[in-house]
Design a protein around this motif. Structure first.
Motif, PDB file in Angstrom:
ATOM      1  N   LEU A   1       0.701  -1.061   0.603  1.00  0.00           N
ATOM      2  CA  LEU A   1      -0.398   0.385   0.236  1.00  0.00           C
ATOM      3  C   LEU A   1       0.912   1.119   0.110  1.00  0.00           C
ATOM      4  N   LEU A   2       2.067   1.342   1.113  1.00  0.00           N
ATOM      5  CA  LEU A   2       3.172   2.878   1.123  1.00  0.00           C
ATOM      6  C   LEU A   2       3.403   3.014  -0.839  1.00  0.00           C
ATOM      7  N   ILE A   3       4.039   1.511  -1.255  1.00  0.00           N
ATOM      8  CA  ILE A   3       4.407   1.697  -2.469  1.00  0.00           C
ATOM      9  C   ILE A   3       3.325   2.031  -3.565  1.00  0.00           C
ATOM     10  N   ILE A   4       2.413   1.624  -3.384  1.00  0.00           N
ATOM     11  CA  ILE A   4       0.706   2.251  -4.731  1.00  0.00           C
ATOM     12  C   ILE A   4       0.236   3.773  -4.297  1.00  0.00           C
ATOM     13  N   GLY A   5       0.880   3.864  -3.036  1.00  0.00           N
ATOM     14  CA  GLY A   5       0.415   5.154  -2.465  1.00  0.00           C
ATOM     15  C   GLY A   5       1.653   6.134  -2.622  1.00  0.00           C
ATOM     16  N   THR A   6       2.881   5.765  -2.922  1.00  0.00           N
ATOM     17  CA  THR A   6       3.576   6.555  -3.490  1.00  0.00           C
ATOM     18  C   THR A   6       3.194   6.850  -5.298  1.00  0.00           C
ATOM     19  N   ALA A   7       3.594   6.188  -5.896  1.00  0.00           N
ATOM     20  CA  ALA A   7       2.803   6.405  -7.005  1.00  0.00           C
ATOM     21  C   ALA A   7       1.725   6.944  -7.722  1.00  0.00           C
ATOM     22  N   LEU A   8       0.676   6.938  -6.255  1.00  0.00           N
ATOM     23  CA  LEU A   8       0.070   7.755  -6.798  1.00  0.00           C
ATOM     24  C   LEU A   8      -0.113   9.120  -6.249  1.00  0.00           C
TER      25      LEU A   8
ATOM     26  N   ILE B   1      19.788   2.659   3.360  1.00  0.00           N
ATOM     27  CA  ILE B   1      19.631   1.715   1.844  1.00  0.00           C
ATOM     28  C   ILE B   1      18.905   0.744   1.699  1.00  0.00           C
ATOM     29  N   TYR B   2      18.543  -0.341   2.816  1.00  0.00           N
ATOM     30  CA  TYR B   2      17.212  -0.337   2.351  1.00  0.00           C
ATOM     31  C   TYR B   2      16.094   0.046   1.739  1.00  0.00           C
ATOM     32  N   SER B   3      15.971   0.286   2.442  1.00  0.00           N
ATOM     33  CA  SER B   3      14.741   1.341   1.680  1.00  0.00           C
ATOM     34  C   SER B   3      15.486   2.000  -0.268  1.00  0.00           C
ATOM     35  N   CYS B   4      16.058   2.447  -0.525  1.00  0.00           N
ATOM     36  CA  CYS B   4      16.431   2.410  -1.343  1.00  0.00           C
ATOM     37  C   CYS B   4      16.558   1.802  -2.783  1.00  0.00           C
ATOM     38  N   PHE B   5      16.961   0.065  -2.226  1.00  0.00           N
ATOM     39  CA  PHE B   5      16.244  -1.095  -2.609  1.00  0.00           C
ATOM     40  C   PHE B   5      14.827  -1.407  -3.424  1.00  0.00           C
ATOM     41  N   ILE B   6      13.943  -0.385  -2.411  1.00  0.00           N
ATOM     42  CA  ILE B   6      12.916  -0.875  -2.194  1.00  0.00           C
ATOM     43  C   ILE B   6      12.560  -0.182  -2.768  1.00  0.00           C
ATOM     44  N   VAL B   7      12.439   1.326  -3.341  1.00  0.00           N
ATOM     45  CA  VAL B   7      12.110   1.973  -4.595  1.00  0.00           C
ATOM     46  C   VAL B   7      12.558   2.003  -5.398  1.00  0.00           C
ATOM     47  N   PHE B   8      13.971   1.542  -5.538  1.00  0.00           N
ATOM     48  CA  PHE B   8      14.612   0.859  -7.110  1.00  0.00           C
ATOM     49  C   PHE B   8      13.857  -0.531  -7.507  1.00  0.00           C
ATOM     50  N   ILE B   9      13.201  -1.061  -6.750  1.00  0.00           N
ATOM     51  CA  ILE B   9      12.839  -2.437  -7.218  1.00  0.00           C
ATOM     52  C   ILE B   9      11.160  -1.885  -7.755  1.00  0.00           C
TER      53      ILE B   9
ATOM     54  N   PHE C   1      18.823  10.766 -11.437  1.00  0.00           N
ATOM     55  CA  PHE C   1      19.266  10.315  -9.870  1.00  0.00           C
ATOM     56  C   PHE C   1      18.131  11.332  -9.582  1.00  0.00           C
ATOM     57  N   THR C   2      17.733  12.220 -10.266  1.00  0.00           N
ATOM     58  CA  THR C   2      16.834  12.501  -9.428  1.00  0.00           C
ATOM     59  C   THR C   2      14.953  12.249  -9.726  1.00  0.00           C
ATOM     60  N   PHE C   3      14.810  11.320 -10.740  1.00  0.00           N
ATOM     61  CA  PHE C   3      13.262  10.753 -10.643  1.00  0.00           C
ATOM     62  C   PHE C   3      13.587   9.916  -9.063  1.00  0.00           C
ATOM     63  N   PHE C   4      15.303   9.277  -9.099  1.00  0.00           N
ATOM     64  CA  PHE C   4      14.923   8.557  -7.524  1.00  0.00           C
ATOM     65  C   PHE C   4      14.354   8.791  -6.686  1.00  0.00           C
ATOM     66  N   LEU C   5      15.454  10.082  -6.496  1.00  0.00           N
ATOM     67  CA  LEU C   5      15.342  11.240  -5.540  1.00  0.00           C
ATOM     68  C   LEU C   5      14.182  11.393  -5.322  1.00  0.00           C
ATOM     69  N   GLN C   6      13.302  11.333  -6.133  1.00  0.00           N
ATOM     70  CA  GLN C   6      11.514  11.993  -6.036  1.00  0.00           C
ATOM     71  C   GLN C   6      10.986  10.985  -5.257  1.00  0.00           C
ATOM     72  N   ASN C   7      11.511   9.822  -6.360  1.00  0.00           N
ATOM     73  CA  ASN C   7      10.899   8.596  -5.376  1.00  0.00           C
ATOM     74  C   ASN C   7      11.031   8.031  -3.983  1.00  0.00           C
ATOM     75  N   LEU C   8      12.610   8.269  -3.689  1.00  0.00           N
ATOM     76  CA  LEU C   8      11.953   8.045  -2.598  1.00  0.00           C
ATOM     77  C   LEU C   8      11.949   8.853  -1.325  1.00  0.00           C
ATOM     78  N   ALA C   9      12.253  10.543  -1.838  1.00  0.00           N
ATOM     79  CA  ALA C   9      11.433  11.315  -1.178  1.00  0.00           C
ATOM     80  C   ALA C   9      10.130  11.049  -0.270  1.00  0.00           C
ATOM     81  N   GLY C  10       9.092  10.296  -1.781  1.00  0.00           N
ATOM     82  CA  GLY C  10       8.075  10.666  -1.314  1.00  0.00           C
ATOM     83  C   GLY C  10       7.567   8.961  -0.962  1.00  0.00           C
ATOM     84  N   PHE C  11       8.875   8.433  -0.942  1.00  0.00           N
ATOM     85  CA  PHE C  11       8.522   6.649  -0.361  1.00  0.00           C
ATOM     86  C   PHE C  11       8.705   7.019   1.216  1.00  0.00           C
TER      87      PHE C  11
END
Length: 296
Positions: A18-25, A66-74, A81-91
């Protein structure tokens, strides 16, 4: 104490998903449910490590990051980098907000439900009450958080489009707040002067309420002291009965927008009988041409 590890893992798997889906939304990302499911599964594995001798490693903030970075990457991949950073911050943002929201609900209602799904006598698998609290409370907190974020975004956009408007009519001068609206393309068909919509009550100190109402109802008498300033502009809007909008010719309008100042005499004030903003954020709608260039 009985530990229902499978139930704890299942609950965490659902919340992670739900957290990952919520981040995408929240970030309006394209949803790949296979990747998101894999990311949620990877995130939920931390539950098993909590019951191993390596628990101290996974409690380290750096390892958690680091574990959270892997979650967001998957879940979302890596484009730049900015795309990944936005996703990580949103998560992280959604995780903290929903987690804090659940704790707030917990203390607000003064329940005895442990948010870690642990009740005395029920083991670490959790009771029906604790599961219901998390599974019902989580979507509610997420929905509320998303609504507030959307509201803040709208207010931020409005704030960036706000301007201070100074209107001068003979000896009468007043200032008000205006919203620059690119959708407002209303002009006087004869002079092509831009029309700026204002709340009619702003002219009460000059005209009085009765004369202002007469102008709105197109019932202005010929001996009106400001008859030479009154114009009728063709205008259609939902719920409007008259096919015309009463407009008033000021001597000068000054708009302070950003770091610039725009002064014009070639403008009409379209009178609107109701509030333009339900929250009173602005009282005028500014024609975009008035802040693009000097309209002499």
């Amino acid at each position: 104490m009985t530990v229902y590890l499978d139930l704890i893992w299942l609950l965490n798997l659902g919340i992670d998903f739900l957290l990952i889906i919520g981040t995408a939304l929240l970030l309006k990302r394209k949803k790949n449910y296979v990747r998101m499911g894999a990311a949620a599964f990877f995130a939920s594995l931390v539950v098993f490590f909590m019951f191993t001798p390596y628990v101290s490693i996974f409690m380290n903030p750096i390892v958690k990051f680091i574990y959270s970075c892997f979650i967001v990457f998957i879940a979302f991949g890596y484009i730049r980098f900015t795309f990944f950073l936005q996703n990580l911050a949103g998560f992280f943002f959604l995780t903290f907000v929903t987690g804090g929201g659940l704790f707030a609900m917990h203390y607000f209602f003064q329940t005895d439900v442990d948010l870690m799904a642990h009740l005395p006598g029920h083991g670490l698998g959790g009771s029906t009450i604790s599961w219901a609290f998390v599974l019902i409370g989580f979507p509610l907190v997420f929905w509320f958080s998303k609504q507030q974020v959307d509201t803040f975004k709208i207010k931020k956009v409005h704030a960036s489009e706000m301007a201070t408007v100074k209107i001068e009519i003979e000896d009468f001068t007043f200032e008000t707040r205006g919203l620059v609206d690119t959708g407002n393309q209303l002009k006087d068909p004869l002079t092509r002067a831009p029309v700026m919509i204002i709340e009619a009550h702003l002219l009460h100190p000059l005209l009085g309420k009765q004369q202002t109402d007469d102008m709105l109802n197109l019932d202005t008498k010929e001996n009106h002291p400001f008859m030479h300033r009154i114009r009728l502009v063709p205008y259609k809007a939902v719920g409007q009965k008259q096919p015309y909008l009463t407009a008033f010719k000021p001597d000068q309008v000054t708009i302070y927008y950003g770091d610039e100042q725009f002064v014009t005499k070639r403008v009409l004030l379209g009178l609107y009988g109701e509030a333009l903003s339900s929250e009173g954020e602005y009282q005028t709608i500014i024609h975009p041409q008035l802040v693009i260039s000097q309209v002499s």
